[in-house]
Design a protein around this motif. Structure first.
Motif, PDB file in Angstrom:
ATOM      1  N   TYR A 458     -47.772  -4.263 -23.026  1.00 63.60           N
ATOM      2  CA  TYR A 458     -48.715  -4.653 -24.065  1.00 63.60           C
ATOM      3  C   TYR A 458     -48.015  -5.514 -25.111  1.00 63.60           C
ATOM      4  O   TYR A 458     -47.049  -5.076 -25.734  1.00 63.60           O
ATOM      5  N   SER A 460     -48.683  -6.211 -28.123  1.00 61.56           N
ATOM      6  CA  SER A 460     -48.667  -5.702 -29.496  1.00 61.56           C
ATOM      7  C   SER A 460     -47.494  -4.765 -29.754  1.00 61.56           C
ATOM      8  O   SER A 460     -47.226  -4.408 -30.900  1.00 61.56           O
ATOM      9  N   THR A 632     -53.785  -7.865 -28.008  1.00 63.35           N
ATOM     10  CA  THR A 632     -54.168  -7.261 -26.740  1.00 63.35           C
ATOM     11  C   THR A 632     -53.871  -8.246 -25.607  1.00 63.35           C
ATOM     12  O   THR A 632     -53.717  -9.445 -25.852  1.00 63.35           O
ATOM     13  N   GLN A 723     -54.798  -4.788 -37.769  1.00 62.10           N
ATOM     14  CA  GLN A 723     -55.375  -4.899 -36.430  1.00 62.10           C
ATOM     15  C   GLN A 723     -54.691  -6.028 -35.686  1.00 62.10           C
ATOM     16  O   GLN A 723     -54.893  -7.202 -36.033  1.00 62.10           O
ATOM     17  N   PHE A 726     -57.328  -9.226 -31.464  1.00 59.62           N
ATOM     18  CA  PHE A 726     -58.231  -8.718 -30.433  1.00 59.62           C
ATOM     19  C   PHE A 726     -59.414  -9.670 -30.285  1.00 59.62           C
ATOM     20  O   PHE A 726     -59.822 -10.338 -31.236  1.00 59.62           O
ATOM     21  N   ASP A 737     -62.813  -7.378 -26.480  1.00 59.73           N
ATOM     22  CA  ASP A 737     -62.009  -6.166 -26.630  1.00 59.73           C
ATOM     23  C   ASP A 737     -62.719  -5.145 -27.490  1.00 59.73           C
ATOM     24  O   ASP A 737     -63.575  -5.483 -28.320  1.00 59.73           O
ATOM     25  N   THR A 740     -58.546  -2.616 -32.139  1.00 63.57           N
ATOM     26  CA  THR A 740     -57.262  -1.937 -32.066  1.00 63.57           C
ATOM     27  C   THR A 740     -56.662  -1.841 -33.461  1.00 63.57           C
ATOM     28  O   THR A 740     -56.945  -2.690 -34.323  1.00 63.57           O
ATOM     29  N   THR A 765     -53.344   2.189 -31.674  1.00 68.39           N
ATOM     30  CA  THR A 765     -54.491   2.667 -30.904  1.00 68.39           C
ATOM     31  C   THR A 765     -55.055   1.510 -30.097  1.00 68.39           C
ATOM     32  O   THR A 765     -55.186   0.391 -30.599  1.00 68.39           O
ATOM     33  N   ASN A 766     -55.360   1.785 -28.836  1.00 64.51           N
ATOM     34  CA  ASN A 766     -55.994   0.822 -27.945  1.00 64.51           C
ATOM     35  C   ASN A 766     -55.170  -0.455 -27.774  1.00 64.51           C
ATOM     36  O   ASN A 766     -55.688  -1.564 -27.966  1.00 64.51           O
ATOM     37  N   PRO A 767     -53.892  -0.379 -27.412  1.00 68.71           N
ATOM     38  CA  PRO A 767     -53.102  -1.608 -27.229  1.00 68.71           C
ATOM     39  C   PRO A 767     -53.590  -2.471 -26.078  1.00 68.71           C
ATOM     40  O   PRO A 767     -53.326  -3.668 -26.058  1.00 68.71           O
ATOM     41  N   GLY A 769     -56.805  -2.882 -25.402  1.00 66.03           N
ATOM     42  CA  GLY A 769     -58.097  -3.451 -25.769  1.00 66.03           C
ATOM     43  C   GLY A 769     -59.253  -2.923 -24.967  1.00 66.03           C
ATOM     44  O   GLY A 769     -60.385  -3.371 -25.153  1.00 66.03           O
ATOM     45  N   ASN A 774     -53.561   4.803 -26.152  1.00 65.28           N
ATOM     46  CA  ASN A 774     -52.800   4.660 -27.387  1.00 65.28           C
ATOM     47  C   ASN A 774     -51.318   4.658 -27.070  1.00 65.28           C
ATOM     48  O   ASN A 774     -50.885   5.049 -25.975  1.00 65.28           O
TER      49      ASN A 774
END
Length: 786
Positions: A458, A460, A632, A723, A726, A737, A740, A765-767, A769, A774
């Protein structure tokens, strides 16, 4: 004395003077000179007596602080006490001075110097031994200095180094952990190229005047429609394909073979009313009641995609498929039948004895297929393949097709949860020829390529310090080489064959961070604008009274002389085994142009920046793309690598810092938005991935707080939230997405002037997307400066 007496004395005086006059020739002239010198000395002393000493320059009534020699007079009075003035309290600084006055003043100063000289002699006598030791040390230092001067590397260059030890680990959680929307990008690119080749090779009436061309009987619709139909013939390899609108005309099946459907059929040997053999792909139960509707939910229950014997996974043209893919494919088949006027896919009887059949397509530009199919998945492919172009753009069909394609590309990715120990070393050779210019040469080495900190899987999670020259582990490389010099008092020019975007900006609009952890926060939370693009480039900035304006250009592929040609038959984009397309300011440059306008006050800043990132260069799905390096997977590659794209990005950034160190932190913030544009259309297995000119949008933001001298002077504490980039809109099949969030917190211990230790924690959270995943972890970063 009255006049009469004067008259009587006259002869006497004349009598005395006459003999003196007659002897004038015999007088001693030396005596006369001595007499005159004595007169001069007496006159000088008279002037000294008149010019009294003063203890402060303020005693002179005619000397003002604005006078050009005021400071010099003040020093002579306070340090040496050898300035005198006239009795009336004036210095008469503008009056011409006679030689006598000059002698008087000089004599006064010499008296003071004599006094100081006597004091120095006494001190020299008293500290004679200590001075001898000091002299020996000075002689030794001079010798060493001479040796260093003779053997020094350069008189114009300084060497500065930084070594970072990075010890850390990350953990992943959630129902969808380890998934990525572009996990099978490489397969998608291969399939897109194969489909394009199939169109060019096998399409009906490829060129006017060709062997299959007939002006009055050419099918309506595009040639791609025929290729899709011919490709997706399903299980019956001998069935012919009829062309709607051409009675009696049939076309041979697709002959390429490289896109054949494989591994989707049920077990044909299962007895009637029985179950499939364990270990085969397809449906577990081949004996459903006649007329049972094959829905995606039913497929999810019945599909068997795990083999205990063969060890191979079902696939479509190289794409690994799972139950979700099978469900999406059946939904696509049902949508295709519905637009042609047919009902949902149903079992007519046992699939081993009564195969499925297609629905005849009567739409102009579509196709009919006489094949029969022993599996609803093969039937779904054939139904979509016989649609006309108009039918394929039906909203319901298009949505089902894209959902199926998106599911094919999504898949599991390896997760790096082990503790890793990495390093990054930078050596800066900073050279100045005039004292105002800078030639920077940076050598860099690192070993981050196999870690999550390199942005795998990921982006991010990437760290600012993560480098790996040539991806080879520990090879030194030239990370920077550029020259920077001023023009006048307001302009600065920077240019070099390897220079980074931020090397050519007048302002870096952030006070965060003092120590870098996640690159998203390090690069202002707007990585689409502050891309950190590195390559051949140049720029200029202007600044005056707090305002600054910067403009620069960097070509990632600026080292290449080949712009899309293949001299000598070499393969472009093959690195050392071929040639990389590139150049400056052409379609293959991979250039990034940046313009920045900023205002900086003593304790705050506001900056607006625009950047255009051009696609170009070698294209393998991961290079030759516009640049959004952190976010993402979709944000860095919204069209799944099937097409090159350009990016237009804007960021608004700024900071505020307290006037002096206190419990109040500095505050830095930024917001960025990015607009993508696809350079070409792309299809996979006849499903439109994106059109030429397809658009996508993404955004990001962050806020960073930093406390100087936190708890202990010299230490720093910081935290940031935001964030990562995304996708908020996408014309391509990958869609958007889910949002995130990222957070980091760290404390920098300044152990010595040259060593710092920074423990840090982060969570994202939600790398991916795609929701329900997480990442979190910790780092111990040690920085050594030398």
């Amino acid at each position: 004395m009255n006049a009469f007496r004067k008259l009587l004395l006259a002869p006497l005086v004349m009598g005395v003077v006459a003999p003196l006059a007659s002897q004038a020739q015999s007088l001693d002239m030396g005596s006369v000179n001595r007499y005159q010198d004595q007169q001069d000395i007496d006159r000088m002393r008279a002037i000294e007596a008149q010019m009294g000493q003063v203890t402060s320059v303020s005693q002179f009534s005619d000397v003002q602080p604005t006078d050009w020699a005021y400071q010099a007079l003040s020093n002579l009075v306070t340090k040496y006490g050898c300035v005198a003035g006239y009795p009336n309290g004036t210095f008469k600084g503008k009056q011409a001075m006679s030689r006598f006055e000059a002698a008087a003043l000089l004599n006064a100063c010499l008296d003071r110097v004599t006094e100081m000289t006597e004091q120095v002699k006494r001190l020299l006598k008293e500290f004679e031994k200590e001075l001898a030791v000091l002299k020996a040390k000075v002689d030794g230092l001079e010798s060493k200095t001479a040796e260093l001067a003779a053997t020094q590397f350069s008189t114009t260059t300084k060497l500065k180094g930084q070594a970072v030890f990075w010890l850390g680990s990350s953990k992943f959680g959630g129902a969808n952990k380890g998934t990525s929307p572009v996990a099978q990008v490489g397969t998608g690119i291969s399939e897109s190229a194969a489909f394009k080749s199939a169109v060019e090779t096998n399409a009906y009436s490829v060129t006017p005047g060709g062997a299959s061309y007939a002006p009055t009987t050419t099918p309506n619709g595009s040639v791609e429609a025929f290729t899709k139909a011919a490709t997706w013939t399903g299980g019956a390899g001998s069935a012919s394909i009829g062309v709607v609108g051409q009675p009696g005309k049939s076309l041979g099946n697709y002959a390429g073979g490289n896109l054949a459907v494989a591994g989707l059929r049920s077990n044909p040997g299962a007895p009637a009313g029985g179950t499939g053999v364990t270990g085969t792909y397809g449906f577990l139960n081949n004996a459903l009641p006649a007329g049972t509707v094959v829905t995606p939910d039913l497929v999810g229950v019945m599909a068997n995609t795990i083999s205990s014997t063969s060890g191979t996974q079902p696939s479509i043209g190289g794409f690994s498929i799972d139950k979700k893919d099978m469900q999406n494919l059946v939904a696509l088949g049902n949508a295709s039948r519905a637009v042609k006027g047919g009902g949902l896919i149903r079992y007519s009887s046992n699939v081993a004895t009564a195969p499925y059949t297609t629905v005849t397509n009567k739409e102009a530009g579509g196709f009919t297929n006489a094949g029969t199919f022993t599996n609803p998945l093969d039937l779904s492919i054939a139904e979509y393949g016989t649609l006309s172009p108009l039918q394929q753009t039906n909203p319901t069909v298009k949505a089902a097709a894209r959902k199926f394609l998106k599911g094919l590309l999504e898949g599991n990715v390896p997760l790096g949860e082990a503790v890793s120990f990495n390093y990054d070393v930078r050596l800066n050779l900073d050279t100045s020829f005039t004292g105002k210019d800078l030639l920077r040469t940076r050598l860099r080495a690192g070993n981050f390529a196999d870690s999550v900190w390199f942005g795998n899987p990921y982006p991010s999670l990437s760290a600012e310090v993560a480098s790996d020259e040539l991806g080879a582990g520990s090879i030194w490389g030239v990370d920077r080489i550029f020259y920077q010099f001023p023009i006048g008092s307001n302009f600065t020019v920077t240019a070099g064959p390897r220079v980074r975007q931020d090397d050519m900006l007048a302002v870096w609009p952030s006070q965060y961070p003092a120590d870098t952890i996640l690159s998203f926060f390090t690069y202002l939370g707007s990585p689409g604008t502050y891309t950190g693009t590195l390559g051949a480039g140049g720029g200029i900035w202007w600044n005056q009274d707090g305002f600054s304006l910067s403009a620069n250009y960097v070509a990632v592929n600026g080292k290449s002389s080949y712009s899309g040609s293949t001299p000598g038959g070499a393969t472009l984009g093959a690195g050392f085994s071929g040639l990389d397309a590139g150049g400056i300011a052409n379609e293959s440059s991979g250039g990034t142009g940046t313009v920045q306008l900023a205002y900086t006050a003593p304790n705050w800043n506001l900056t607006g920046t625009y950047a255009y990132s051009q696609s170009g260069g070698a294209f393998d799905g991961t290079s030759g793309l516009g640049v959004v390096p952190v976010g993402t997977p979709k944000a860095t590659n919204p069209f799944a690598g099937l097409t090159q794209f350009d990016v237009n990005a804007i960021a608004i950034s700024g900071y505020w810092k307290p006037s002096k160190v206190s419990w109040i932190p500095s505050v830095s913030a930024s917001w960025g938005t990015n607009a993508y544009s696809a350079k070409k259309a792309a299809q996979i297995w006849g499903v439109e991935a994106n059109q030429k000119g397809a658009k996508a949008q993404s955004q990001s933001w962050y806020v960073g707080l930093q406390w100087a001298d936190a708890l202990i002077k010299g230490n720093t504490f910081g935290t940031a939230v935001g964030q990562p980039t995304f996708v908020t809109g996408n014309d391509g099949f990958l869609g958007t997405d889910e949002s995130t969030f990222a957070w980091e917190i760290w404390y920098k211990f300044q152990v010595t002037d040259n060593i710092s230790v920074t423990p840090a924690f982060f969570t994202i959270t939600n790398p991916a997307g795609s929701g329900s995943n997480n990442a979190y972890g910790g780092v111990l970063k040690t920085t050594l400066l030398f």
